[in-house]
Design a protein around this motif. Sequence first.
Motif, PDB file in Angstrom:
ATOM      1  N   MET A 121       0.846  -1.201   0.000  1.00  0.00           N
ATOM      2  CA  MET A 121       0.000   0.000   0.000  1.00  0.00           C
ATOM      3  C   MET A 121       0.876   1.244   0.000  1.00  0.00           C
ATOM      4  SD  MET A 121      -2.792  -0.609   2.962  1.00  0.00           S
ATOM      5  CE  MET A 121      -3.832  -2.029   3.057  1.00  0.00           C
ATOM      6  N   SER A 122       0.324   2.313  -0.508  1.00  0.00           N
ATOM      7  CA  SER A 122       0.998   3.607  -0.396  1.00  0.00           C
ATOM      8  C   SER A 122       0.860   4.092   1.045  1.00  0.00           C
ATOM      9  CB  SER A 122       0.360   4.630  -1.343  1.00  0.00           C
ATOM     10  OG  SER A 122      -0.961   4.921  -0.912  1.00  0.00           O
ATOM     11  N   ILE A 123       1.747   4.992   1.428  1.00  0.00           N
ATOM     12  CA  ILE A 123       1.638   5.582   2.771  1.00  0.00           C
ATOM     13  C   ILE A 123       0.291   6.271   2.909  1.00  0.00           C
ATOM     14  CG2 ILE A 123       2.539   7.360   4.322  1.00  0.00           C
ATOM     15  CD1 ILE A 123       5.336   6.674   3.346  1.00  0.00           C
ATOM     16  N   ARG A 124      -0.139   6.937   1.859  1.00  0.00           N
ATOM     17  CA  ARG A 124      -1.427   7.645   1.883  1.00  0.00           C
ATOM     18  C   ARG A 124      -2.577   6.680   2.192  1.00  0.00           C
ATOM     19  NH1 ARG A 124      -1.922  12.405   0.452  1.00  0.00           N
ATOM     20  NH2 ARG A 124      -0.209  12.424  -1.003  1.00  0.00           N
ATOM     21  N   GLN A 125      -2.556   5.501   1.567  1.00  0.00           N
ATOM     22  CA  GLN A 125      -3.621   4.521   1.789  1.00  0.00           C
ATOM     23  C   GLN A 125      -3.572   3.956   3.211  1.00  0.00           C
ATOM     24  OE1 GLN A 125      -6.237   3.636  -0.363  1.00  0.00           O
ATOM     25  NE2 GLN A 125      -6.985   2.787   1.561  1.00  0.00           N
ATOM     26  N   VAL A 126      -2.375   3.657   3.705  1.00  0.00           N
ATOM     27  CA  VAL A 126      -2.253   3.144   5.073  1.00  0.00           C
ATOM     28  C   VAL A 126      -2.737   4.207   6.059  1.00  0.00           C
ATOM     29  CG1 VAL A 126      -0.711   2.189   6.830  1.00  0.00           C
ATOM     30  CG2 VAL A 126      -0.315   1.656   4.432  1.00  0.00           C
ATOM     31  N   ALA A 127      -2.360   5.461   5.823  1.00  0.00           N
ATOM     32  CA  ALA A 127      -2.802   6.556   6.695  1.00  0.00           C
ATOM     33  C   ALA A 127      -4.320   6.655   6.695  1.00  0.00           C
ATOM     34  CB  ALA A 127      -2.172   7.877   6.241  1.00  0.00           C
ATOM     35  N   PHE A 128      -4.919   6.594   5.507  1.00  0.00           N
ATOM     36  CA  PHE A 128      -6.376   6.673   5.397  1.00  0.00           C
ATOM     37  C   PHE A 128      -7.030   5.521   6.148  1.00  0.00           C
ATOM     38  CE2 PHE A 128     -10.339   5.454   3.327  1.00  0.00           C
ATOM     39  CZ  PHE A 128     -11.056   6.641   3.407  1.00  0.00           C
ATOM     40  N   ASP A 129      -6.545   4.301   5.919  1.00  0.00           N
ATOM     41  CA  ASP A 129      -7.131   3.129   6.573  1.00  0.00           C
ATOM     42  C   ASP A 129      -7.005   3.202   8.095  1.00  0.00           C
ATOM     43  OD1 ASP A 129      -7.800   2.116   4.093  1.00  0.00           O
ATOM     44  OD2 ASP A 129      -6.233   0.584   4.073  1.00  0.00           O
ATOM     45  N   CYS A 130      -5.900   3.773   8.576  1.00  0.00           N
ATOM     46  CA  CYS A 130      -5.670   3.876  10.014  1.00  0.00           C
ATOM     47  C   CYS A 130      -6.315   5.115  10.635  1.00  0.00           C
ATOM     48  CB  CYS A 130      -4.174   3.876  10.311  1.00  0.00           C
ATOM     49  SG  CYS A 130      -3.356   2.310   9.945  1.00  0.00           S
ATOM     50  N   GLY A 131      -6.785   6.034   9.785  1.00  0.00           N
ATOM     51  CA  GLY A 131      -7.444   7.235  10.304  1.00  0.00           C
ATOM     52  C   GLY A 131      -6.487   8.256  10.886  1.00  0.00           C
ATOM     53  N   VAL A 132      -5.279   8.336  10.315  1.00  0.00           N
ATOM     54  CA  VAL A 132      -4.303   9.323  10.775  1.00  0.00           C
ATOM     55  C   VAL A 132      -3.820  10.144   9.590  1.00  0.00           C
ATOM     56  CG1 VAL A 132      -3.567   7.880  12.726  1.00  0.00           C
ATOM     57  CG2 VAL A 132      -2.323   7.753  10.558  1.00  0.00           C
ATOM     58  N   SER A 133      -3.082  11.196   9.868  1.00  0.00           N
ATOM     59  CA  SER A 133      -2.566  12.049   8.791  1.00  0.00           C
ATOM     60  C   SER A 133      -1.443  11.342   8.044  1.00  0.00           C
ATOM     61  CB  SER A 133      -2.048  13.368   9.363  1.00  0.00           C
ATOM     62  OG  SER A 133      -0.855  13.140  10.107  1.00  0.00           O
ATOM     63  N   HIS A 134      -1.220  11.794   6.813  1.00  0.00           N
ATOM     64  CA  HIS A 134      -0.119  11.264   6.004  1.00  0.00           C
ATOM     65  C   HIS A 134       1.201  11.481   6.732  1.00  0.00           C
ATOM     66  CE1 HIS A 134       2.950  11.258   2.837  1.00  0.00           C
ATOM     67  NE2 HIS A 134       2.167  10.398   2.203  1.00  0.00           N
ATOM     68  N   SER A 135       1.362  12.661   7.332  1.00  0.00           N
ATOM     69  CA  SER A 135       2.592  12.987   8.038  1.00  0.00           C
ATOM     70  C   SER A 135       2.826  12.029   9.204  1.00  0.00           C
ATOM     71  CB  SER A 135       2.531  14.430   8.543  1.00  0.00           C
ATOM     72  OG  SER A 135       3.659  14.732   9.322  1.00  0.00           O
ATOM     73  N   ALA A 136       1.792  11.789   9.995  1.00  0.00           N
ATOM     74  CA  ALA A 136       1.923  10.873  11.137  1.00  0.00           C
ATOM     75  C   ALA A 136       2.272   9.467  10.662  1.00  0.00           C
ATOM     76  CB  ALA A 136       0.643  10.857  11.960  1.00  0.00           C
ATOM     77  N   MET A 137       1.617   9.017   9.592  1.00  0.00           N
ATOM     78  CA  MET A 137       1.897   7.672   9.097  1.00  0.00           C
ATOM     79  C   MET A 137       3.279   7.602   8.486  1.00  0.00           C
ATOM     80  SD  MET A 137       1.166   4.547   8.974  1.00  0.00           S
ATOM     81  CE  MET A 137      -0.434   4.683   9.737  1.00  0.00           C
ATOM     82  N   SER A 138       3.718   8.657   7.833  1.00  0.00           N
ATOM     83  CA  SER A 138       5.058   8.681   7.259  1.00  0.00           C
ATOM     84  C   SER A 138       6.096   8.485   8.365  1.00  0.00           C
ATOM     85  CB  SER A 138       5.285   9.995   6.522  1.00  0.00           C
ATOM     86  OG  SER A 138       6.540   9.998   5.909  1.00  0.00           O
ATOM     87  N   GLN A 139       5.910   9.146   9.496  1.00  0.00           N
ATOM     88  CA  GLN A 139       6.826   8.991  10.632  1.00  0.00           C
ATOM     89  C   GLN A 139       6.767   7.573  11.187  1.00  0.00           C
ATOM     90  OE1 GLN A 139       5.930  12.065  13.490  1.00  0.00           O
ATOM     91  NE2 GLN A 139       6.310  13.694  12.008  1.00  0.00           N
ATOM     92  N   THR A 140       5.557   7.014  11.278  1.00  0.00           N
ATOM     93  CA  THR A 140       5.394   5.654  11.775  1.00  0.00           C
ATOM     94  C   THR A 140       6.057   4.656  10.840  1.00  0.00           C
ATOM     95  OG1 THR A 140       3.357   6.212  12.962  1.00  0.00           O
ATOM     96  CG2 THR A 140       3.689   3.885  12.420  1.00  0.00           C
ATOM     97  N   ILE A 141       5.846   4.826   9.535  1.00  0.00           N
ATOM     98  CA  ILE A 141       6.455   3.935   8.540  1.00  0.00           C
ATOM     99  C   ILE A 141       7.974   4.019   8.630  1.00  0.00           C
ATOM    100  CG2 ILE A 141       6.800   3.556   6.054  1.00  0.00           C
ATOM    101  CD1 ILE A 141       4.064   2.534   7.011  1.00  0.00           C
ATOM    102  N   SER A 142       8.505   5.220   8.794  1.00  0.00           N
ATOM    103  CA  SER A 142       9.952   5.397   8.927  1.00  0.00           C
ATOM    104  C   SER A 142      10.482   4.619  10.127  1.00  0.00           C
ATOM    105  CB  SER A 142      10.279   6.883   9.061  1.00  0.00           C
ATOM    106  OG  SER A 142      11.659   7.071   9.213  1.00  0.00           O
ATOM    107  N   ALA A 143       9.788   4.712  11.251  1.00  0.00           N
ATOM    108  CA  ALA A 143      10.206   3.980  12.455  1.00  0.00           C
ATOM    109  C   ALA A 143      10.080   2.470  12.242  1.00  0.00           C
ATOM    110  CB  ALA A 143       9.360   4.416  13.653  1.00  0.00           C
ATOM    111  N   MET A 144       9.011   2.039  11.560  1.00  0.00           N
ATOM    112  CA  MET A 144       8.833   0.611  11.297  1.00  0.00           C
ATOM    113  C   MET A 144       9.901   0.107  10.322  1.00  0.00           C
ATOM    114  SD  MET A 144       4.708  -0.115  11.343  1.00  0.00           S
ATOM    115  CE  MET A 144       4.380   0.690   9.800  1.00  0.00           C
ATOM    116  N   ARG A 145      10.298   0.948   9.379  1.00  0.00           N
ATOM    117  CA  ARG A 145      11.361   0.569   8.430  1.00  0.00           C
ATOM    118  C   ARG A 145      12.667   0.369   9.193  1.00  0.00           C
ATOM    119  NH1 ARG A 145      11.388   4.872   5.013  1.00  0.00           N
ATOM    120  NH2 ARG A 145       9.622   4.069   3.887  1.00  0.00           N
ATOM    121  N   LYS A 146      12.990   1.297  10.108  1.00  0.00           N
ATOM    122  CA  LYS A 146      14.219   1.183  10.906  1.00  0.00           C
ATOM    123  C   LYS A 146      14.197  -0.075  11.772  1.00  0.00           C
ATOM    124  CE  LYS A 146      15.244   6.085  11.060  1.00  0.00           C
ATOM    125  NZ  LYS A 146      15.078   7.312  11.823  1.00  0.00           N
ATOM    126  N   ALA A 147      13.002  -0.483  12.212  1.00  0.00           N
ATOM    127  CA  ALA A 147      12.867  -1.689  13.032  1.00  0.00           C
ATOM    128  C   ALA A 147      12.857  -2.961  12.183  1.00  0.00           C
ATOM    129  CB  ALA A 147      11.585  -1.608  13.877  1.00  0.00           C
TER     130      ALA A 147
END
Length: 171
Positions: A62-88
């Motif tokens: 999924m795109s970050i935009r789609q994951v953000a939409f599905d989770c009900g958060v902003s693109h910016s918040a999901m981008s930060q979460t994805i970055s942290a998940m990528r590092k993990a």
Amino acid sequence: MTSSASEAPRPRVDELPSLWRRVFQVFARINEGISELYESVGVTGVRPRYSMALMFLEDGPMSIRQVAFDCGVSHSAMSQTISAMRKAGLVESVTSREDARRRVITLTDKGREFVPLLRAEWAATEAVHAQLEAETSYSLSKLAEELHAALDRKPFIERALEVIELPDGRR
């Protein structure tokens, strides 16, 4: 009395009253409990804020935009979460099969391995929430619905502009 450098500063609760402070504290305690649950079953490197995204990503890239939409958060918040998940090592960014110009997020094997636990934790968390609501005289779920309805009738900004007293005397 002054505090030493080793002591944490005391919160200035009386200076900044907040009707929501206790709600945020409850949320923080629940998140802390979920983190402790992960640790107690031997899971490290996964934070509670990752769970919904990882479960949605189990369905496929999924795109970050789609994951953000599905989770009900902003693109910016999901981008930060994805970055942290990528590092993990839980997700990776790959080229889209449909459009080579796009990047999509996909689970790694490590991320996929955690999803069954996250689903079990999600169900347990919902069961605990039901227990907590049964033990209280107010239903947080009902309160949340009523607050949403009130904000639908009159948004926060309208309410705040009616009561704010700006430092320069404007209202």
